[in-house]
Scaffold this motif. Structure first.
Motif, mmCIF file in Angstrom:
data_model
loop_
_atom_site.group_PDB
_atom_site.id
_atom_site.type_symbol
_atom_site.label_atom_id
_atom_site.label_comp_id
_atom_site.label_asym_id
_atom_site.label_seq_id
_atom_site.Cartn_x
_atom_site.Cartn_y
_atom_site.Cartn_z
ATOM 1 N N ASN A 6 0.812 -1.224 0.000
ATOM 2 C CA ASN A 6 0.000 0.000 0.000
ATOM 3 C C ASN A 6 0.843 1.270 0.000
ATOM 4 O OD1 ASN A 6 -2.357 -1.441 -0.087
ATOM 5 N ND2 ASN A 6 -2.663 -1.399 2.121
ATOM 6 N N GLN A 7 1.953 1.269 0.713
ATOM 7 C CA GLN A 7 2.824 2.447 0.741
ATOM 8 C C GLN A 7 3.410 2.711 -0.646
ATOM 9 O OE1 GLN A 7 6.013 2.208 3.562
ATOM 10 N NE2 GLN A 7 6.633 4.321 3.259
ATOM 11 N N GLU A 8 3.800 1.646 -1.331
ATOM 12 C CA GLU A 8 4.326 1.802 -2.685
ATOM 13 C C GLU A 8 3.239 2.262 -3.652
ATOM 14 O OE1 GLU A 8 5.857 -2.170 -2.850
ATOM 15 O OE2 GLU A 8 7.927 -1.466 -2.662
ATOM 16 N N ALA A 23 4.463 7.628 -17.652
ATOM 17 C CA ALA A 23 5.676 7.630 -16.823
ATOM 18 C C ALA A 23 5.560 6.599 -15.697
ATOM 19 C CB ALA A 23 5.921 9.018 -16.247
ATOM 20 N N MET A 24 4.371 6.482 -15.117
ATOM 21 C CA MET A 24 4.162 5.486 -14.070
ATOM 22 C C MET A 24 4.286 4.078 -14.641
ATOM 23 S SD MET A 24 0.865 4.715 -11.667
ATOM 24 C CE MET A 24 0.066 3.765 -12.956
ATOM 25 N N TYR A 25 3.754 3.845 -15.842
ATOM 26 C CA TYR A 25 3.866 2.535 -16.480
ATOM 27 C C TYR A 25 5.332 2.181 -16.746
ATOM 28 C CZ TYR A 25 -1.171 1.916 -17.407
ATOM 29 O OH TYR A 25 -2.520 1.717 -17.300
ATOM 30 N N VAL A 26 6.090 3.122 -17.265
ATOM 31 C CA VAL A 26 7.512 2.878 -17.530
ATOM 32 C C VAL A 26 8.240 2.557 -16.227
ATOM 33 C CG1 VAL A 26 9.661 3.986 -18.277
ATOM 34 C CG2 VAL A 26 7.578 4.248 -19.643
ATOM 35 N N GLU A 31 11.298 -0.737 -12.755
ATOM 36 C CA GLU A 31 11.655 -0.967 -11.354
ATOM 37 C C GLU A 31 11.115 -2.279 -10.790
ATOM 38 O OE1 GLU A 31 13.752 0.941 -9.476
ATOM 39 O OE2 GLU A 31 14.099 1.959 -11.389
ATOM 40 N N TYR A 32 9.966 -2.707 -11.248
ATOM 41 C CA TYR A 32 9.334 -3.901 -10.697
ATOM 42 C C TYR A 32 9.266 -5.059 -11.684
ATOM 43 C CZ TYR A 32 7.791 -0.864 -6.902
ATOM 44 O OH TYR A 32 7.758 0.001 -5.841
ATOM 45 N N GLY A 33 9.611 -4.809 -12.936
ATOM 46 C CA GLY A 33 9.565 -5.857 -13.940
ATOM 47 C C GLY A 33 8.151 -6.291 -14.299
ATOM 48 N N ILE A 34 7.195 -5.400 -14.093
ATOM 49 C CA ILE A 34 5.798 -5.709 -14.389
ATOM 50 C C ILE A 34 5.561 -5.537 -15.886
ATOM 51 C CG2 ILE A 34 3.415 -4.969 -14.011
ATOM 52 C CD1 ILE A 34 4.254 -4.237 -11.161
ATOM 53 N N LYS A 35 5.121 -6.607 -16.514
ATOM 54 C CA LYS A 35 4.920 -6.577 -17.959
ATOM 55 C C LYS A 35 3.617 -5.903 -18.352
ATOM 56 C CE LYS A 35 7.729 -10.623 -18.724
ATOM 57 N NZ LYS A 35 7.788 -12.010 -19.161
#
Length: 78
Positions: A6-8, A23-26, A31-35
């Motif tokens: 939740n903090q993130e 920018a948030m998607y990039v 940073e998290y490797g989320i595809k």
């Protein structure tokens, strides 16, 4: 699979408000490797503490809530 706490999510909402969705998607991808960051964004929109407003396309979380939580911790006396 990475679980974003939740903090993130709050930090991501701040990034979304200041820099925009792309920018948030990039950031999520690098940073998290989320595809597929769309799933994270959908989760953020449903999160009750973040308060997404589709009319303004902004998260309306109370910026003072984090400060008040810090103050509760600091003001606790023995």
């Amino acid at each position: 699979m990475i679980k974003i706490n939740n903090q993130e999510l709050r930090l991501l909402a701040e990034k979304y408000n200041s820099d925009g969705k792309q920018a948030m998607y990039v950031y999520l991808q690098s940073e998290y490797g989320i595809k597929n960051p769309t799933c994270t964004f959908k989760r953020m929109k449903k999160h009750p503490e973040l308060g997404y407003n589709p009319e303004t396309d902004r998260f309306l979380f109370d910026e003072n809530s984090a400060e008040s939580e810090d103050n509760k911790t600091v003001n606790k006396s023995p």
